[in-house]
Design an enzyme around this catalytic site. Structure first.
Site, PDB file in Angstrom:
ATOM      1  CG  HIS A 119      -2.238   0.396   0.968  1.00  0.00           C
ATOM      2  ND1 HIS A 119      -2.271   1.651   0.860  1.00  0.00           N
ATOM      3  CD2 HIS A 119      -3.025   1.466   2.324  1.00  0.00           C
ATOM      4  CE1 HIS A 119      -3.794   2.528   0.341  1.00  0.00           C
ATOM      5  NE2 HIS A 119      -4.059   2.495   2.061  1.00  0.00           N
ATOM      6  CG  HIS A 169      -3.830   1.618  -9.301  1.00  0.00           C
ATOM      7  ND1 HIS A 169      -5.001   1.419  -9.005  1.00  0.00           N
ATOM      8  CD2 HIS A 169      -3.782   2.290  -8.161  1.00  0.00           C
ATOM      9  CE1 HIS A 169      -5.210   2.086  -8.005  1.00  0.00           C
ATOM     10  NE2 HIS A 169      -4.051   2.829  -7.636  1.00  0.00           N
ATOM     11  CG  ASP A 227       3.705   4.778  -4.819  1.00  0.00           C
ATOM     12  OD1 ASP A 227       3.618   5.521  -4.145  1.00  0.00           O
ATOM     13  OD2 ASP A 227       3.180   3.600  -4.914  1.00  0.00           O
TER      14      ASP A 227
HETATM   15  N1  ACO Z   1       5.193  -5.363 -13.914  1.00  0.00           N
HETATM   16  C1  ACO Z   1       5.129  -6.576 -13.971  1.00  0.00           C
HETATM   17  N2  ACO Z   1       3.761  -7.253 -14.616  1.00  0.00           N
HETATM   18  C2  ACO Z   1       2.716  -6.649 -13.928  1.00  0.00           C
HETATM   19  C3  ACO Z   1       2.940  -5.740 -13.020  1.00  0.00           C
HETATM   20  C4  ACO Z   1       4.267  -4.961 -13.254  1.00  0.00           C
HETATM   21  N3  ACO Z   1       4.306  -3.658 -12.485  1.00  0.00           N
HETATM   22  N4  ACO Z   1       1.319  -5.025 -12.612  1.00  0.00           N
HETATM   23  C5  ACO Z   1       1.104  -6.686 -13.200  1.00  0.00           C
HETATM   24  N5  ACO Z   1       1.274  -7.249 -13.913  1.00  0.00           N
HETATM   25  C6  ACO Z   1       1.111  -8.205 -15.059  1.00  0.00           C
HETATM   26  C7  ACO Z   1       0.621  -9.760 -13.957  1.00  0.00           C
HETATM   27  O1  ACO Z   1       2.207 -10.272 -14.197  1.00  0.00           O
HETATM   28  C8  ACO Z   1      -0.406 -10.108 -14.848  1.00  0.00           C
HETATM   29  O2  ACO Z   1      -0.327 -10.668 -15.494  1.00  0.00           O
HETATM   30  P1  ACO Z   1      -0.893 -12.275 -15.825  1.00  0.00           P
HETATM   31  O3  ACO Z   1      -2.209 -11.439 -17.175  1.00  0.00           O
HETATM   32  O4  ACO Z   1       0.604 -12.034 -17.464  1.00  0.00           O
HETATM   33  O5  ACO Z   1      -0.705 -12.714 -15.218  1.00  0.00           O
HETATM   34  C9  ACO Z   1      -1.337  -8.823 -15.012  1.00  0.00           C
HETATM   35  O6  ACO Z   1      -0.627  -7.357 -15.437  1.00  0.00           O
HETATM   36  C10 ACO Z   1      -3.033  -8.308 -14.307  1.00  0.00           C
HETATM   37  O7  ACO Z   1      -2.059  -8.245 -12.875  1.00  0.00           O
HETATM   38  P2  ACO Z   1      -2.216  -8.377 -11.550  1.00  0.00           P
HETATM   39  O8  ACO Z   1      -0.997  -8.787 -10.622  1.00  0.00           O
HETATM   40  O9  ACO Z   1      -3.670  -8.886 -11.632  1.00  0.00           O
HETATM   41  O10 ACO Z   1      -2.994  -6.784 -11.400  1.00  0.00           O
HETATM   42  P3  ACO Z   1      -3.599  -6.397  -9.332  1.00  0.00           P
HETATM   43  O11 ACO Z   1      -4.661  -5.157 -10.519  1.00  0.00           O
HETATM   44  O12 ACO Z   1      -4.176  -7.295  -8.789  1.00  0.00           O
HETATM   45  O13 ACO Z   1      -2.019  -5.467  -9.004  1.00  0.00           O
HETATM   46  C11 ACO Z   1      -0.866  -3.459  -8.625  1.00  0.00           C
HETATM   47  C12 ACO Z   1      -1.810  -3.976  -9.223  1.00  0.00           C
HETATM   48  C13 ACO Z   1      -0.597  -4.885  -7.212  1.00  0.00           C
HETATM   49  C14 ACO Z   1      -0.272  -2.663  -8.190  1.00  0.00           C
HETATM   50  C15 ACO Z   1       0.801  -4.705  -9.727  1.00  0.00           C
HETATM   51  O14 ACO Z   1      -0.265  -3.397 -10.610  1.00  0.00           O
HETATM   52  C16 ACO Z   1       1.874  -4.557  -9.185  1.00  0.00           C
HETATM   53  O15 ACO Z   1       2.386  -5.614  -8.276  1.00  0.00           O
HETATM   54  N6  ACO Z   1       2.360  -3.107  -9.226  1.00  0.00           N
HETATM   55  C17 ACO Z   1       3.168  -2.906  -8.642  1.00  0.00           C
HETATM   56  C18 ACO Z   1       3.620  -2.805  -7.595  1.00  0.00           C
HETATM   57  C19 ACO Z   1       3.091  -1.232  -7.274  1.00  0.00           C
HETATM   58  O16 ACO Z   1       3.532   0.026  -7.931  1.00  0.00           O
HETATM   59  N7  ACO Z   1       2.355  -0.737  -6.637  1.00  0.00           N
HETATM   60  C20 ACO Z   1       2.295   0.544  -6.234  1.00  0.00           C
HETATM   61  C21 ACO Z   1       0.018   0.740  -6.551  1.00  0.00           C
HETATM   62  S1  ACO Z   1       0.004   2.268  -6.247  1.00  0.00           S
HETATM   63  C22 ACO Z   1      -0.498   2.613  -4.955  1.00  0.00           C
HETATM   64  O17 ACO Z   1      -1.011   1.256  -3.770  1.00  0.00           O
HETATM   65  C23 ACO Z   1      -1.147   3.752  -4.118  1.00  0.00           C
END
Ligand code: ACO
Length: 469
Positions: A308, A347, A403
């Site tokens: 978060h 996101h 971020d």
């Molecule tokens: N890098 C590479 N691949 C990614 C990323 C990423 N940052 N984010 C999502 N994906 C891919 C996943 O591997 C998945 O691929 P697939 O369909 O081949 O399996 C697809 O995109 C969907 O991803 P999910 O994990 O299902 O998306 P979710 O909505 O659950 O996750 C999250 C969102 C946690 C923010 C994710 O994008 C992530 O981990 N990002 C990096 C961490 C980050 O920047 N967090 C800050 C968020 S903003 C905040 O909280 C203030």
């Protein structure tokens, strides 16, 4: 010390729920589900057929939503509890009706009380935006002056809080200290438990918004072994925070106006974000009718988690690990092979460019102009350039989030990495408070208490220890 008695009834809500819920009739749930008669009569309904019994039911649809309680009427017999819905992590469940923040994740839109974030970041100040979030309207000049006066005159902490802070180890994380010290405030303001007294509620809101920067700054000064710098009432909210963090021996501390404004805009961007993890914690804990200091402590604790409030720190670590622009393609390859994630991208809600990231990118340029270039910026820009034209990221709708650039700005402004989540908690306090107050005054809300699907052992009898195998 016992708490003051709590009122047992809620006051009338300031706004009535808009949904046109029909009165309950026999065989109907609160939302108005009934056995399906002629579904074609109305279009705002869903007909479900329970193949266990062969019965069909009509469930009203209001605002694109069905009430989770409605399927409870589908029972196989009198002893059946009725159908539940299963939604771990609330990915498709609205837990409340809210008038505060609107996000359209597909279009990349974020509005507070209807005002686009871009307009507020351009024209407003953090305290004006905070007023808007809490009260629902932009203040008049007189209302604004009174609001600023009230916040400014609640920034001082009780001296005992300093002793409390001094009980922490020298290397305590400032977020851990913030969770504890904000909770401790509830013991100083006992009237805070009168949560249905509007005047008391307002006083605690002033105190929380005003004292969070002081608590955060004192925690920081303690951790670096420096004397506390007391609030300066002549400075703006963000300038005063910088003063309490960075003032040394100078008689009067004045931050660079570009840095003061940059922090103010970052605070505007972080002020609220509808039902995120920490806001959900605030509402859930607040639904037990505990005082707001205890509920805010729970929200800060939720924000402490790396999923978060800690992602911008992970971005900095990632950029440091990549090390140079030339190594970006190799990192992208590893992301695509699933070995690592591109931190600061993607996101849960935004499937488009996070509007906050766009604004932050502009602020970064202004801050680097004052503080000198951040060597990690080139790597970040190259990552973004390559990712935005790569099929892996395009098809998954992965764009920079809030971020991606904020950590670079904070680093350039000389904030230590441990302070990053604290810089999120301070401006989010007003969002938590507005959501908490909305929850308290919402007549549909009760103590938050989800159901579960029990998967443990069936009933069994206790065996004395010597009889166990
Ligand atoms: N890098 C590479 N691949 C990614 C990323 C990423 N940052 N984010 C999502 N994906 C891919 C996943 O591997 C998945 O691929 P697939 O369909 O081949 O399996 C697809 O995109 C969907 O991803 P999910 O994990 O299902 O998306 P979710 O909505 O659950 O996750 C999250 C969102 C946690 C923010 C994710 O994008 C992530 O981990 N990002 C990096 C961490 C980050 O920047 N967090 C800050 C968020 S903003 C905040 O909280 C203030």
């Amino acid at each position: 010390m016992p708490r003051a008695p709590q009122p047992v009834t809620k006051p009338q809500p300031e706004t009535k729920p808009q949904a046109d819920v029909k009165p309950q009739a026999e065989g109907r749930s609160r939302g108005g589900m009934k056995a399906a008669a002629a579904p074609a009569e109305r279009k705002d309904a869903l007909t479900i057929t329970d193949h266990r019994t062969g019965k069909s039911y009509e469930i009203p649809i209001q605002e694109g939503t069905i009430r989770a309680l409605d399927p409870r009427q589908t029972k196989t017999g009198p002893d059946d509890f009725g159908l539940m819905t299963y939604d771990p992590a609330f990915t498709n469940t609205a837990s409340c009706r809210s008038r505060i923040t609107m996000i359209d994740g597909d279009k990349g839109i974020l509005n507070y009380r209807g005002y686009p974030i871009e307009q507020l970041a351009e024209q407003s100040t953090y305290l004006e935006t905070a007023y808007l979030i809490l009260f629902g309207e932009l203040p008049t000049r007189a209302q604004y002056d009174e609001w600023v006066h009230n916040i400014t005159h609640h920034t001082i902490l009780h001296e005992n809080i300093k002793k409390y802070i001094e009980g922490f180890r020298y290397d305590a994380h400032p977020m851990g200290m913030l969770v504890s010290t904000v909770a401790a405030l509830s013991t100083f303001y006992k009237e805070a438990s009168n949560i249905f007294d509007p005047a008391s509620r307002r006083r605690q809101e002033y105190r929380l918004i005003a004292k969070m920067p002081t608590l955060a700054a004192f925690a920081y000064r303690y951790s670096v072994g420096q004397p506390y710098a007391y609030p300066d009432n002549e400075l703006s909210y963000t300038a005063n925070f910088l003063n309490m963090l960075f003032k040394m021996t100078e008689v009067k501390y004045r931050p660079h106006p570009v840095l003061e404004r940059a922090l103010d805009v970052l605070f505007i961007l972080h002020a609220d974000h509808e039902q995120n993890c920490s806001t959900n914690a605030m509402r859930s804990v607040g639904s037990s009718h505990v005082d707001p200091y205890s509920a805010v402590a729970a929200a800060v604790a939720a924000l402490y988690g790396p999923l978060h409030g800690g992602a911008n720190e992970m971005v900095l670590r990632m950029l440091g690990e990549i090390g140079s622009k030339e190594r970006v393609p190799d990192y992208i390859r590893r992301v695509k092979e699933g070995q690592v994630r591109l931190m600061g991208f993607g996101h849960r809600v935004y499937k488009n460019y996070d509007p906050r990231a766009r604004i932050i990118k502009q602020i970064a340029d202004q801050v680097f102009e004052v503080m000198g270039p951040n060597p990690l910026l080139d790597i970040a820009l190259e990552l973004e350039r390559i990712a935005l034209q790569d099929d892996y990221f395009i098809t998954r709708k992965l764009y920079p989030n809030v971020d991606f650039y904020s950590g670079l700005i904070y680093q350039s402004m000389k904030f230590p990495v441990e302070m990053f989540p604290v810089l999120f908690a301070i401006p989010r306090t007003v969002g938590w408070l507005a959501q908490w107050e909305e929850m308290l005054l919402d007549q549909e809300q009760k103590i938050a208490r989800p159901r579960q699907i029990y998967t443990g052992p069936a009933r069994r009898d206790y065996a004395p220890m010597d009889d166990r195998l």
